[in-house]
Enzyme design. Structure first.
Site, PDB file in Angstrom:
ATOM      1  N   THR A   1       0.807  -1.224   0.000  1.00  0.00           N
ATOM      2  CA  THR A   1       0.000   0.000   0.000  1.00  0.00           C
ATOM      3  C   THR A   1       0.838   1.272   0.000  1.00  0.00           C
ATOM      4  O   THR A   1       0.454   2.263  -0.619  1.00  0.00           O
ATOM      5  CB  THR A   1      -0.933   0.000   1.232  1.00  0.00           C
ATOM      6  OG1 THR A   1      -1.812  -1.114   1.105  1.00  0.00           O
ATOM      7  CG2 THR A   1      -1.759   1.267   1.324  1.00  0.00           C
TER       8      THR A   1
ATOM      9  N   ASP B   1      -0.198  -7.106   4.509  1.00  0.00           N
ATOM     10  CA  ASP B   1      -1.006  -8.326   4.657  1.00  0.00           C
ATOM     11  C   ASP B   1      -0.180  -9.562   5.006  1.00  0.00           C
ATOM     12  O   ASP B   1      -0.591 -10.370   5.840  1.00  0.00           O
ATOM     13  CB  ASP B   1      -1.816  -8.584   3.377  1.00  0.00           C
ATOM     14  CG  ASP B   1      -2.942  -7.574   3.197  1.00  0.00           C
ATOM     15  OD1 ASP B   1      -3.238  -6.843   4.170  1.00  0.00           O
ATOM     16  OD2 ASP B   1      -3.523  -7.502   2.096  1.00  0.00           O
TER      17      ASP B   1
HETATM   18  N1  ASP Z   1      -2.968  -5.429   0.368  1.00  0.00           N
HETATM   19  C1  ASP Z   1      -1.856  -4.624   0.785  1.00  0.00           C
HETATM   20  C2  ASP Z   1      -0.612  -5.473   0.740  1.00  0.00           C
HETATM   21  O1  ASP Z   1      -0.410  -6.283   1.604  1.00  0.00           O
HETATM   22  C3  ASP Z   1      -2.086  -4.092   2.152  1.00  0.00           C
HETATM   23  C4  ASP Z   1      -0.994  -3.195   2.693  1.00  0.00           C
HETATM   24  O2  ASP Z   1       0.062  -3.042   2.138  1.00  0.00           O
HETATM   25  O3  ASP Z   1      -1.226  -2.596   3.757  1.00  0.00           O
HETATM   26  O4  ASP Z   1       0.162  -5.360  -0.180  1.00  0.00           O
END
Ligand code: ASP
Length: 343
Positions: A14, A90
Site C-alpha cells: 500500500t 497483509d
Molecule cells: N494489500 C496490501 C498489501 O499487503 C495491504 C498493505 O500493504 O497494507 O500489499
C-alpha cells in the site's frame, strides 16, 4: 566519517500504491514514492533502492520471493550498513518470519515496513514509517558504534517488533502490528527508545543466507464440527511433509478415535506436526490436559508460544534443511531465532 548507507528493497504494498480507474489500489513503482518523499534526500545517510521485482500486493508474495530477498541481502551484505524491506502489510509477518530463519547469524538490521495509507494521500503513514525504519536500520550503539538491532524486524506506527513475533492485527487503524508473547524491541516516540535487553546479541559467526524452503506444508485449523473428511483431505495430501496444527487453548485437540487415527497415519508417513495454539497469548503445554497428552504420544511437537506465521515458515525452513528425523524434530522444538520463549 563515512555516511551510513542503507539499501531499501522495494517489493510493493500500500505504501507505494495509487488508485486506478476502477477505484482499486494497485502497486506503483518506487519513483512514485520518491517523488512524494523529498525527505529521502534530507536524511544523513545514503539510501539506495532496488526492486525485488515488479511491485506487488503482498497477497501475491511467494516462497521464491523470500529466497530472492535473502539472496539480495547476502549479495549486498558488506556494501550496506542496514536494510529496509518495503512490503505490503497483509503478509509482512510471514515474510519477516521467513527471512529471520533464512538469515542465520545476522549481524545487521533488516527492517520490514509499509503503510496503511498510500504515500500520495494526505494522511499517509508511509512517510513516517519509512523514515523511522531507515533510522532503525542505521541504529548503532553510541560509543561502540556496533549494530544496535542485529535482527529481522518489523517497524510499524511506533513499534519495532522482532520479525518472527509480529502479527497483523488491524486493517483500519495505523497500529497494524502487534508483538506476540514478546516485548517490542524499540519504540519510536520523540526519541527512539531501544529495549536493549530484549534484542539478540551480535553473532560470533558470519552470515549464512539459506536458500531452501520446503513448501510441502500446510496449516490445519481446528474448530468444533471439523469432519474426518476435512482433516483427511489436508493431512492425506501425497507429498505433505509438515503441518501446523492450530489447536485450542494450551494446545488441546479432540480425542475422537477418527481424529487420532488421522494424526497417527500422517505421523507414520513421516509428516511433522507442530502444535500452535489459536490463543494469541500463553503457550502450548502438551500434557496439561488429557486432551493434549495424546498429541505427545502421537509425536506432535509442542510449539510453545510461537505465532502461526513463524511456525509455518519455521516448518518450511527446517524441512528445507533435509536433516535426519531426530535433528528435524529437535530443531522444530527448539528456539532458533528468538521465535519461542523457552521456559
Ligand atoms: N494489500 C496490501 C498489501 O499487503 C495491504 C498493505 O500493504 O497494507 O500489499
Amino acid at each position: 566519517m563515512l555516511e551510513t548507507s542503507i539499501l531499501v528493497i522495494y517489493t510493493g504494498g500500500t505504501a507505494g500504491m495509487a488508485y486506478n480507474k476502477q477505484g482499486e489500489l494497485v502497486p506503483m513503482n518506487f519513483e512514485h514514492i520518491r517523488r512524494k518523499m523529498p525527505e529521502l534526500h534530507q536524511l544523513h545517510m545514503q539510501v539506495h533502492v532496488v526492486n525485488l521485482g515488479p511491485p506487488i500486493d503482498s497477497s501475491n508474495i511467494t516462497v521464491a520471493d523470500w529466497l530472492r530477498l535473502a539472496a539480495l541481502i547476502r549479495d549486498n551484505y558488506t556494501r550496506y550498513d542496514g536494510f529496509v524491506v518495503l512490503h505490503g502489510t497483509d503478509t509482512m509477518a510471514y515474510s519477516a518470519a521467513a527471512l529471520s530463519f533464512l538469515l542465520e547469524n545476522l549481524g545487521k538490521t533488516v527492517v520490514f515496513t509499509g503503510a496503511q495509507v498510500p504515500v500520495g494521500r494526505i494522511r499517509t503513514d508511509a512517510r513516517r514509517n519509512l523514515v523511522t525504519a531507515l533510522e532503525m536500520a542505521a541504529a548503532r550503539y553510541p560509543r561502540a558504534g556496533t549494530v544496535r538491532v542485529p535482527e529481522v524486524c518489523v517497524f510499524f506506527n511506533e513499534l519495532l517488533i522482532r520479525g518472527n513475533r509480529a502479527k497483523k492485527v488491524e486493517s483500519q487503524q495505523y497500529n497494524a502490528f502487534r508483538s506476540e508473547n514478546y516485548p517490542p524491541l524499540a519504540k519510536a516516540g520523540i526519541e527512539l527508545e531501544f529495549n536493549d535487553k530484549q534484542i539478540r546479541l551480535l553473532p560470533a559467526a558470519p552470515l549464512r543466507a539459506h536458500q531452501r524452503l520446503d513448501d510441502r506444508v500446510t496449516i490445519l485449523k481446528l474448530f468444533p464440527g471439523i469432519t474426518e473428511r476435512q482433516v483427511q483431505a489436508q493431512l492425506g495430501a501425497d507429498d505433505l511433509r509438515g503441518c501446523v496444527l492450530e489447536t485450542y487453548g494450551s494446545g488441546n485437540a479432540p480425542t475422537a478415535p477418527w481424529f487420532v487415527e488421522c494424526l497417527r497415519a500422517a505421523r507414520e508417513r513421516g509428516v511433522q506436526l507442530l502444535n500452535v495454539s489459536q490463543c494469541e497469548e500463553g503457550r502450548v503445554v502438551q500434557g496439561r490436559y488429557e486432551t493434549s497428552s495424546h498429541l505427545t504420544e502421537l509425536g506432535v511437537i509442542g510449539g510453545d508460544d510461537i505465532t502461526v506465521e513463524a511456525a509455518i515458515t519455521k516448518l518450511m525452513f527446517v524441512l528445507g534443511l533435509e536433516r535426519d528425523e531426530a535433528t528435524t524434530r529437535r530443531l522444530l522444538g527448539q528456539d532458533l531465532r528468538g521465535e519461542i520463549t523457552p521456559i
